[in-house]
Design a protein around this motif. Structure first.
Motif, short mmCIF file in Angstrom:
data_model
loop_
_atom_site.label_atom_id
_atom_site.label_comp_id
_atom_site.label_asym_id
_atom_site.label_seq_id
_atom_site.Cartn_x
_atom_site.Cartn_y
_atom_site.Cartn_z
N GLY A 84 34.80 -25.68 5.73
CA GLY A 84 33.82 -25.21 6.70
C GLY A 84 33.94 -25.86 8.06
N LEU A 85 34.59 -27.01 8.14
CA LEU A 85 34.72 -27.74 9.40
C LEU A 85 35.92 -27.33 10.25
N PHE A 86 36.95 -26.83 9.60
CA PHE A 86 38.21 -26.62 10.30
C PHE A 86 38.62 -25.16 10.32
N PHE A 87 39.57 -24.86 11.17
CA PHE A 87 40.06 -23.50 11.35
C PHE A 87 41.14 -23.18 10.32
N PRO A 88 41.37 -21.91 10.04
CA PRO A 88 42.44 -21.53 9.10
C PRO A 88 43.83 -22.01 9.54
N ARG A 89 44.03 -22.21 10.82
CA ARG A 89 45.35 -22.67 11.30
C ARG A 89 45.59 -24.15 11.02
N ASP A 90 44.52 -24.91 10.73
CA ASP A 90 44.66 -26.33 10.42
C ASP A 90 45.16 -26.51 8.98
N PHE A 91 45.81 -27.63 8.74
CA PHE A 91 46.39 -27.90 7.43
C PHE A 91 45.46 -28.83 6.63
N LEU A 92 44.91 -28.32 5.55
CA LEU A 92 44.03 -29.10 4.68
C LEU A 92 44.85 -29.61 3.50
N THR A 93 44.82 -30.92 3.28
CA THR A 93 45.64 -31.50 2.22
C THR A 93 44.84 -32.50 1.40
N ARG A 94 45.30 -32.72 0.19
CA ARG A 94 44.76 -33.79 -0.66
C ARG A 94 45.96 -34.54 -1.23
N PRO A 95 46.47 -35.51 -0.45
CA PRO A 95 47.70 -36.20 -0.85
C PRO A 95 47.53 -37.22 -1.97
N SER A 96 46.32 -37.63 -2.24
CA SER A 96 46.10 -38.56 -3.36
C SER A 96 44.72 -38.29 -3.95
#
Length: 169
Positions: A84-96
């Motif tokens: 909800g905070l970021f745009f679809p063009r941003d990269f959301l990751t869970r590296p750990s």
């Protein structure tokens, strides 16, 4: 016969592309995992580092050491909060296990600092066993330089998150 072989090759290529992407995704949140983050950093960010603004943010939710299902619910709530905070063009990751990283595209340093200041000390909502509660987190960020490697940027962002600030280099 030749068209059947071409169809089969195309189908296999699609399956391989799907499996390749599955290896780069976190099974719980469907965000990119550490391998995916490395691919994004090397293939999407570094080649364009001088033409676009990229910021690197780290989110560390405060997860109590309780039963695994509680941790899973909190991580899913954090993922929903970040979407909800970021745009679809941003990269959301869970590296750990307890870390979320967002690489923003096109957001300048001042906007990122303002975002971190706005998020500092806040909480995100989570529902456990029908009870609505809020979960705290640490957030910090840094800019990405052309000479940076993923581990360098990740370490700076984690240091910034410990202090809930933005490190500009």
């Amino acid at each position: 016969m030749l068209t059947q072989i071409q169809k089969k090759i195309k189908q296999l290529e699609q399956e391989i592309a799907f499996l390749r992407e599955e290896v780069l995704r976190d099974p719980l949140t469907k965000f990119w995992n550490l391998r995916g983050l490395q691919q994004i950093f090397d293939k999407a960010v570094r080649p364009h580092i001088y033409s676009k603004d990229y910021q690197f943010l780290a989110f560390v939710p405060e997860i109590p050491k309780e039963e695994p299902w509680i941790k899973e619910k909190i991580l899913l709530a954090c993922a929903h909060f970040l979407k909800g905070l970021f745009f679809p063009r941003d990269f959301l990751t869970r590296p750990s296990e307890r870390l979320f990283v967002v690489i923003t595209v096109g957001r300048n340093v001042e906007d990122t600092r303002a975002l971190i200041a706005r998020l500092r000390g806040r909480r995100f909502p989570c529902v456990l066993e029908g009870k609505r509660l809020s979960v705290g987190y640490k957030v910090g960020g840094t800019n990405i330089l052309g000479a940076d490697h993923l581990n360098m940027v990740l370490e700076r962002a984690l240091s910034a998150a410990r202090e809930s600030t933005f490190y500009r280099v």
